[in-house]
Design a protein around this motif. Structure first.
Motif, mmCIF file in Angstrom:
data_model
loop_
_atom_site.group_PDB
_atom_site.id
_atom_site.type_symbol
_atom_site.label_atom_id
_atom_site.label_comp_id
_atom_site.label_asym_id
_atom_site.label_seq_id
_atom_site.Cartn_x
_atom_site.Cartn_y
_atom_site.Cartn_z
ATOM 1 N N ALA A 1 -9.724 10.811 59.619
ATOM 2 C CA ALA A 1 -8.885 11.450 60.635
ATOM 3 C C ALA A 1 -9.038 10.736 61.969
ATOM 4 C CB ALA A 1 -9.270 12.926 60.769
ATOM 5 N N ALA A 2 -10.283 10.343 62.283
ATOM 6 C CA ALA A 2 -10.536 9.657 63.558
ATOM 7 C C ALA A 2 -9.894 8.278 63.582
ATOM 8 C CB ALA A 2 -12.040 9.556 63.807
ATOM 9 N N GLU B 1 -7.168 7.454 62.098
ATOM 10 C CA GLU B 1 -5.730 7.658 62.324
ATOM 11 C C GLU B 1 -5.436 8.005 63.774
ATOM 12 O OE1 GLU B 1 -3.655 6.847 60.196
ATOM 13 O OE2 GLU B 1 -4.984 6.705 58.452
ATOM 14 N N SER B 2 -6.230 8.909 64.352
ATOM 15 C CA SER B 2 -5.843 9.478 65.645
ATOM 16 C C SER B 2 -6.496 8.780 66.834
ATOM 17 C CB SER B 2 -6.185 10.970 65.675
ATOM 18 O OG SER B 2 -7.585 11.138 65.575
ATOM 19 N N ARG B 3 -7.600 8.061 66.601
ATOM 20 C CA ARG B 3 -8.330 7.559 67.770
ATOM 21 C C ARG B 3 -8.367 6.028 67.876
ATOM 22 N NH1 ARG B 3 -13.865 10.811 67.450
ATOM 23 N NH2 ARG B 3 -14.403 9.468 69.214
ATOM 24 N N HIS C 1 -5.998 2.972 68.427
ATOM 25 C CA HIS C 1 -4.649 2.483 68.704
ATOM 26 C C HIS C 1 -4.752 1.066 69.226
ATOM 27 C CE1 HIS C 1 -3.244 6.561 68.184
ATOM 28 N NE2 HIS C 1 -4.184 6.965 69.026
ATOM 29 N N GLU D 1 -12.444 4.762 69.709
ATOM 30 C CA GLU D 1 -11.643 4.268 70.842
ATOM 31 C C GLU D 1 -12.072 2.853 71.249
ATOM 32 O OE1 GLU D 1 -13.094 7.220 70.875
ATOM 33 O OE2 GLU D 1 -11.351 8.544 70.780
#
Ligand code: UDP
Ligand code: MG
Length: 334
Positions: A36-37, A39-41, A43, A115
């Motif tokens: 999940a991380a 995918e979402s964190r 970029h 990140e």
């Protein structure tokens, strides 16, 4: 340096592939949160991510989770070990199987903030070959671990020819040519922090706060950490082998002086019988030093033994991708 950076910066591909190498040992609990991380964190603009999981002989649901994941997604590769070989071997296998223009080594427990991957890639695009995470504080570690880690780095950097940066873990980005250099190092004892420093290349630190473990527990106890530290020192310094001649010389000088003192006393005062305490102390000290020096030599001889056998660093049970099982002969192709 400025000139080299310019050249390297221009040489970076416009749409690179970034490989995330993730060693995994008994982390069934942590894996869903990690995915999940990712995918979402993470970029990273104008880049394609690929994920290389190395299952290091897990005994929980890790393998079935990763098998499903690898079958379902064409950006996921699973390298499955035949048994537990340790994190250093797992990272080595990850580097052997990563195909990206740059490779990021990352733990699965989210102690390494996802990140930072974008920040690493940013530095890489600026022309650095290695971008490593620098822990701002060790607040997530216990006091005892902080103290022992501090002592280790201080000592290591004193006696080793290749200093390693303090408060830096394995979390880092490596350019393809750094990966190539690492893969050329044939040793079985893979103290990665030392190897990273040894290969060199333009490097930059990216500061971050290390989070506490999201799930489960660290598998590193003090005995494992002690052996890890020993591996590091013995692999990167021969000082522990050399100090004994100097210590022996000092002891011999001390003993000679003491002998002179005793002789003088015999002539001046005569013979006095007591002497048991001093004798036994000197004897025990001498014996202990002999054993320690012998043990230290043993550490090196033992490693020579392991290295001369030239066994592979790891054995792969299989490599799995969306296309199914990739044929391997079981050995490391490193
Ligand atoms: N790990 C591994 N093999 C092992 C032990 C650990 O691949 O024998 C992996 C683990 O799954 C995690 C990473 O190495 O992704 C770091 O492990 P851990 O969190 O236990 O270490 P710490 O964060 O305490 O240094
Ligand atoms: Mg951890």
């Amino acid at each position: 340096m400025e000139g080299l950076h310019e050249v390297l910066r221009r040489a970076r591909p416009a749409e690179p592939v970034i490989s995330l190498v993730v060693p995994v040992f008994n982390e069934a609990q942590a894996l869903p949160a990690f995915m999940a991380a990712v995918e979402s964190r993470i970029h990273v603009p104008d880049a394609r991510l690929e994920l290389i999981f190395v299952n290091d002989g897990s005994r929980d649901g890790t393998l079935s989770f990763l098998l499903q994941l690898a079958a379902a997604r064409d950006d996921v590769t699973l390298v499955n070990f035949s048994r537990n070989f340790g994190k250093e071997a797992a990272m080595t296998a990850g580097l052997d199987h990563a195909r990206g223009d740059a490779v990021v080594l990352m733990d699965v427990d989210l102690q390494d903030p996802p990140e930072l991957v974008a920040a690493f890639v940013e530095k890489w695009r600026e022309g650095y070959d290695i971008a490593y995470g620098l822990r701002q504080s060790r607040a997530s570690d216990t006091r005892a671990k902080r103290v022992t880690a501090g002592a280790f780095y201080a000592w290591f950097n004193r006696i080793s020819d290749t200093p390693i940066p303090v408060n830096v873990g394995d979390f880092r980005l490596l350019d393809r040519r750094v990966v190539h250099a690492l893969r050329q190092l044939p040793e079985r004892g893979r103290f990665m922090k030392g190897l990273f420093a040894w290969v060199g290349f333009p490097s930059v630190a990216v500061p971050f706060e290390r989070a506490a473990r999201a799930h489960g527990q660290s598998t590193w106890n003090y005995w494992k950490l002690w052996n890890f530290a020993l591996e590091g020192i013995v692999s990167f310094s021969t000082a522990p082998l050399k100090i004994w001649s100097y210590l022996g010389l000092l002891l011999a000088i001390g003993a000679a002086l003491y002998a002179l003192f005793i002789l003088a006393r015999v002539f001046l005062v005569g013979i006095d019988v007591p002497g048991y305490a001093s004798l036994i102390v000197v004897m025990l000290m001498g014996t202990a030093l002999n054993l320690i020096s012998l043990g230290m030599i043993g550490e090196y001889v033992g490693r020579l033994f392991v290295e001369t056998k030239r066994r592979p660093v790891y054995i792969v049970e299989g490599v799995y991708t969306a296309g199914g099982r990739v044929d391997t002969d079981g050995g490391s192709e490193g």
